[in-house]
Design a protein around this motif. Sequence first.
Motif, PDB file in Angstrom:
ATOM      1  N   ASN A 160       0.848  -1.193   0.000  1.00  0.00           N
ATOM      2  CA  ASN A 160       0.000   0.000   0.000  1.00  0.00           C
ATOM      3  C   ASN A 160       0.879   1.237   0.000  1.00  0.00           C
ATOM      4  OD1 ASN A 160       0.938  -0.213   2.650  1.00  0.00           O
ATOM      5  ND2 ASN A 160      -0.917   0.664   3.521  1.00  0.00           N
ATOM      6  N   SER A 161       0.252   2.388   0.202  1.00  0.00           N
ATOM      7  CA  SER A 161       0.990   3.654   0.234  1.00  0.00           C
ATOM      8  C   SER A 161       0.633   4.388   1.517  1.00  0.00           C
ATOM      9  CB  SER A 161       0.636   4.510  -0.988  1.00  0.00           C
ATOM     10  OG  SER A 161       1.332   5.731  -0.957  1.00  0.00           O
ATOM     11  N   PRO A 162       1.338   4.094   2.618  1.00  0.00           N
ATOM     12  CA  PRO A 162       0.937   4.652   3.900  1.00  0.00           C
ATOM     13  C   PRO A 162       1.322   6.110   4.115  1.00  0.00           C
ATOM     14  CG  PRO A 162       2.876   3.274   4.166  1.00  0.00           C
ATOM     15  CD  PRO A 162       2.455   3.148   2.728  1.00  0.00           C
ATOM     16  N   PHE A 163       2.155   6.688   3.243  1.00  0.00           N
ATOM     17  CA  PHE A 163       2.690   8.012   3.530  1.00  0.00           C
ATOM     18  C   PHE A 163       2.312   9.084   2.500  1.00  0.00           C
ATOM     19  CE2 PHE A 163       6.110   4.827   4.592  1.00  0.00           C
ATOM     20  CZ  PHE A 163       5.724   4.669   5.910  1.00  0.00           C
ATOM     21  N   SER A 164       2.086   8.695   1.254  1.00  0.00           N
ATOM     22  CA  SER A 164       2.119   9.664   0.154  1.00  0.00           C
ATOM     23  C   SER A 164       1.004  10.696   0.175  1.00  0.00           C
ATOM     24  CB  SER A 164       2.120   8.933  -1.190  1.00  0.00           C
ATOM     25  OG  SER A 164       3.320   8.213  -1.357  1.00  0.00           O
ATOM     26  N   ASN A 165      -0.149  10.393   0.765  1.00  0.00           N
ATOM     27  CA  ASN A 165      -1.233  11.387   0.748  1.00  0.00           C
ATOM     28  C   ASN A 165      -1.429  12.061   2.102  1.00  0.00           C
ATOM     29  OD1 ASN A 165      -2.573   9.515   2.306  1.00  0.00           O
ATOM     30  ND2 ASN A 165      -4.234   9.166   0.868  1.00  0.00           N
ATOM     31  N   SER A 166      -0.458  11.920   3.003  1.00  0.00           N
ATOM     32  CA  SER A 166      -0.596  12.481   4.349  1.00  0.00           C
ATOM     33  C   SER A 166      -0.825  13.985   4.316  1.00  0.00           C
ATOM     34  CB  SER A 166       0.650  12.168   5.187  1.00  0.00           C
ATOM     35  OG  SER A 166       0.857  10.787   5.281  1.00  0.00           O
ATOM     36  N   ARG A 167      -0.029  14.676   3.493  1.00  0.00           N
ATOM     37  CA  ARG A 167      -0.159  16.128   3.432  1.00  0.00           C
ATOM     38  C   ARG A 167      -1.519  16.543   2.895  1.00  0.00           C
ATOM     39  NH1 ARG A 167       2.556  20.666   5.458  1.00  0.00           N
ATOM     40  NH2 ARG A 167       1.862  22.467   4.256  1.00  0.00           N
ATOM     41  N   SER A 168      -2.008  15.839   1.878  1.00  0.00           N
ATOM     42  CA  SER A 168      -3.300  16.202   1.292  1.00  0.00           C
ATOM     43  C   SER A 168      -4.424  16.082   2.306  1.00  0.00           C
ATOM     44  CB  SER A 168      -3.589  15.316   0.073  1.00  0.00           C
ATOM     45  OG  SER A 168      -2.648  15.548  -0.951  1.00  0.00           O
ATOM     46  N   VAL A 169      -4.414  15.019   3.108  1.00  0.00           N
ATOM     47  CA  VAL A 169      -5.459  14.845   4.122  1.00  0.00           C
ATOM     48  C   VAL A 169      -5.327  15.911   5.204  1.00  0.00           C
ATOM     49  CG1 VAL A 169      -6.447  13.266   5.822  1.00  0.00           C
ATOM     50  CG2 VAL A 169      -5.563  12.371   3.658  1.00  0.00           C
ATOM     51  N   ALA A 170      -4.091  16.215   5.598  1.00  0.00           N
ATOM     52  CA  ALA A 170      -3.883  17.238   6.628  1.00  0.00           C
ATOM     53  C   ALA A 170      -4.385  18.598   6.152  1.00  0.00           C
ATOM     54  CB  ALA A 170      -2.395  17.317   6.992  1.00  0.00           C
ATOM     55  N   GLU A 171      -4.119  18.945   4.895  1.00  0.00           N
ATOM     56  CA  GLU A 171      -4.579  20.229   4.372  1.00  0.00           C
ATOM     57  C   GLU A 171      -6.100  20.285   4.273  1.00  0.00           C
ATOM     58  OE1 GLU A 171      -2.648  21.354   0.759  1.00  0.00           O
ATOM     59  OE2 GLU A 171      -0.664  21.512   1.671  1.00  0.00           O
ATOM     60  N   LEU A 172      -6.721  19.178   3.861  1.00  0.00           N
ATOM     61  CA  LEU A 172      -8.187  19.147   3.819  1.00  0.00           C
ATOM     62  C   LEU A 172      -8.760  19.390   5.210  1.00  0.00           C
ATOM     63  CD1 LEU A 172     -10.880  18.555   2.318  1.00  0.00           C
ATOM     64  CD2 LEU A 172     -10.572  16.159   2.967  1.00  0.00           C
ATOM     65  N   GLY A 363     -10.019  12.791   0.700  1.00  0.00           N
ATOM     66  CA  GLY A 363      -8.898  13.222   1.525  1.00  0.00           C
ATOM     67  C   GLY A 363      -7.564  13.172   0.798  1.00  0.00           C
ATOM     68  N   GLY A 364      -7.327  12.111   0.040  1.00  0.00           N
ATOM     69  CA  GLY A 364      -6.075  11.981  -0.686  1.00  0.00           C
ATOM     70  C   GLY A 364      -6.193  12.281  -2.164  1.00  0.00           C
ATOM     71  N   SER A 365      -7.293  12.899  -2.562  1.00  0.00           N
ATOM     72  CA  SER A 365      -7.545  13.118  -3.992  1.00  0.00           C
ATOM     73  C   SER A 365      -6.997  14.457  -4.450  1.00  0.00           C
ATOM     74  CB  SER A 365      -9.048  13.024  -4.277  1.00  0.00           C
ATOM     75  OG  SER A 365      -9.517  11.726  -4.007  1.00  0.00           O
ATOM     76  N   THR A 366      -5.677  14.542  -4.478  1.00  0.00           N
ATOM     77  CA  THR A 366      -5.010  15.671  -5.115  1.00  0.00           C
ATOM     78  C   THR A 366      -4.064  15.117  -6.170  1.00  0.00           C
ATOM     79  OG1 THR A 366      -3.170  15.653  -3.526  1.00  0.00           O
ATOM     80  CG2 THR A 366      -5.080  17.044  -2.991  1.00  0.00           C
ATOM     81  N   GLU A 367      -3.715  15.940  -7.137  1.00  0.00           N
ATOM     82  CA  GLU A 367      -2.807  15.498  -8.189  1.00  0.00           C
ATOM     83  C   GLU A 367      -1.465  15.067  -7.599  1.00  0.00           C
ATOM     84  OE1 GLU A 367      -3.404  14.999 -11.242  1.00  0.00           O
ATOM     85  OE2 GLU A 367      -5.160  16.179 -11.812  1.00  0.00           O
ATOM     86  N   GLU A 368      -0.968  15.856  -6.612  1.00  0.00           N
ATOM     87  CA  GLU A 368       0.320  15.523  -6.020  1.00  0.00           C
ATOM     88  C   GLU A 368       0.279  14.184  -5.290  1.00  0.00           C
ATOM     89  OE1 GLU A 368       0.067  20.074  -6.001  1.00  0.00           O
ATOM     90  OE2 GLU A 368      -1.265  18.392  -5.583  1.00  0.00           O
ATOM     91  N   ALA A 369      -0.770  13.973  -4.492  1.00  0.00           N
ATOM     92  CA  ALA A 369      -0.860  12.741  -3.716  1.00  0.00           C
ATOM     93  C   ALA A 369      -1.010  11.524  -4.616  1.00  0.00           C
ATOM     94  CB  ALA A 369      -2.032  12.821  -2.738  1.00  0.00           C
ATOM     95  N   GLN A 370      -1.886  11.606  -5.616  1.00  0.00           N
ATOM     96  CA  GLN A 370      -2.108  10.459  -6.483  1.00  0.00           C
ATOM     97  C   GLN A 370      -0.865  10.126  -7.307  1.00  0.00           C
ATOM     98  OE1 GLN A 370      -4.747   8.361  -6.319  1.00  0.00           O
ATOM     99  NE2 GLN A 370      -5.182   9.658  -4.550  1.00  0.00           N
ATOM    100  N   SER A 371      -0.127  11.155  -7.724  1.00  0.00           N
ATOM    101  CA  SER A 371       1.111  10.920  -8.454  1.00  0.00           C
ATOM    102  C   SER A 371       2.139  10.237  -7.553  1.00  0.00           C
ATOM    103  CB  SER A 371       1.661  12.249  -8.983  1.00  0.00           C
ATOM    104  OG  SER A 371       2.815  12.050  -9.761  1.00  0.00           O
ATOM    105  N   ALA A 372       2.277  10.724  -6.318  1.00  0.00           N
ATOM    106  CA  ALA A 372       3.228  10.118  -5.380  1.00  0.00           C
ATOM    107  C   ALA A 372       2.833   8.690  -5.043  1.00  0.00           C
ATOM    108  CB  ALA A 372       3.303  10.966  -4.114  1.00  0.00           C
ATOM    109  N   ILE A 373       1.542   8.443  -4.871  1.00  0.00           N
ATOM    110  CA  ILE A 373       1.062   7.092  -4.601  1.00  0.00           C
ATOM    111  C   ILE A 373       1.379   6.175  -5.777  1.00  0.00           C
ATOM    112  CG2 ILE A 373      -1.033   5.690  -4.357  1.00  0.00           C
ATOM    113  CD1 ILE A 373      -2.188   8.013  -2.677  1.00  0.00           C
TER     114      ILE A 373
END
Length: 483
Positions: A160-172, A363-373
């Motif tokens: 899985n990807s436990p780290f890549s969308n952390s920032r996106s969820v925090a900003e939301l 929560g993790g649906s940003t371009e940056e997060a999905q690309s990193a994932i």
Amino acid sequence: MAQPYDIVSSHKVSRSGSFAANLSFNQGMSLSTSPVLSFHSPPGSQSQSQSLANLARTKSLKPFQTADIKVLLLENVNQTGIEILEEQGYQVETMKSSLGEDELIEKIKDVHVIGIRSKTQLTARVLEAAKSLIVIGCFCIGTNQVDLQAAAQHGVAVFNSPFSNSRSVAELTIAEIVCLARQLTDRSAELHNGTWNKVSAGCWEVRGKTLGIVGYGHIGSQLSVLAEGMGMSVIYYDVIPLMAMGIARQVKTLDELLSRADFVTLHVPELPETKNMIGPDQFAKMRDGSYLINNSRGSVVDIPALVDAMRTQKLAGAAIDVYPAEPKGNGDYFNDSSLQSGKGAWTDDLRSLKNLILTPHIGGSTEEAQSAIGVEVSTALVKYVNEGTTVGAVNMPEVSLRGLTDQEPDHARVIFIHKNVPGVLRKVNEVLSNHNVDKQMTDSRGEVAYLMADISNVRQPEIKDLWQNLEDLSSRIRTRILY
């Protein structure tokens, strides 16, 4: 100050973000879609990695008994992940939606690698039909959509990807805190309907308020820093002692956090212990006029109890991004006729409430997060398929050996996933006894054990016999040989 410059690398990005040889990326590829933002590396890193690569090039391994690796990616996996898999020469099929159980059983029969997000359910029945499947990639944080035990019992690793969308969820979460405090979504909806309603009653600044974070992991700790930057006081509760970021303070109990916080935000995994962890008793302990935000899992909050707390004005507002049951695709599906959980219908009740922000699991649906994932999970899949590395797997022991090199032409990598019972290592070594075992590692996790060994002086005609002899062992779950 020296200007930063782009490093064009032909090395693989690992799950930790460091560089290792064997996977090429397109020049200028970036996790961000920003036209001005790209990867940068510190001076000297390029020459360092080139020197290491020149010492011993990693040997490209091929899987025995698998003519072509077939990959199925569901739910619109990000293009960055697709490109990484295609660059390996795998046969990659993509679909924008999820599949139901019967459709998935038919589709998955000859698939070696499957990539999913949160909607696809890989049940024990599906995994039983997936005879060729060797690895699953969850292009998201959660893995509750996969029967992890059944996957392990079939020798299928799950990443899985436990780290890549952390920032996106925090900003939301930060955005929701501000919107709830100012009732912004209500004012916006009213104006869209033609009503001018300029009010200040019940609207607050977030500065000086107390944020209570339940679950101080990757998301919770980032949120803590952002909230302090806005002038909030931060307290947090976690089941284990964790070092605070900034001047946040850990409290001893959930009840203490609920009684002290103006805003309570949840960032916990879906576990039996977290099911309905916020229910009638917990709402009663919260401060009058406080706010609740759930961007974790839908099972964590008792929805009928939330509705009651909103209607009685115990809560001044709430934000919900996850639900006990969610539609499998986009459309007009968020209603009582199509979504019900164990306690019955609740969507109409939620939609009737004021100052309640409802978002469709974004929560993790940003371009940056999905690309990193895409990069993180696809890289893990490639390392597992090509090298057998299980570092980062959520259902297997974490085993890794240094890569074979071009200077080791007559070597093979043996991977033997087996039942965790006595005597297996002796029998495996008997099978390998005609070859020198250069390096070997084995580890177990519950009922499943994972053995990896590099052997030398192996001629290609011998590989089939090695594979068959390992397959014939009674403890065998799955055998792979890479050469």
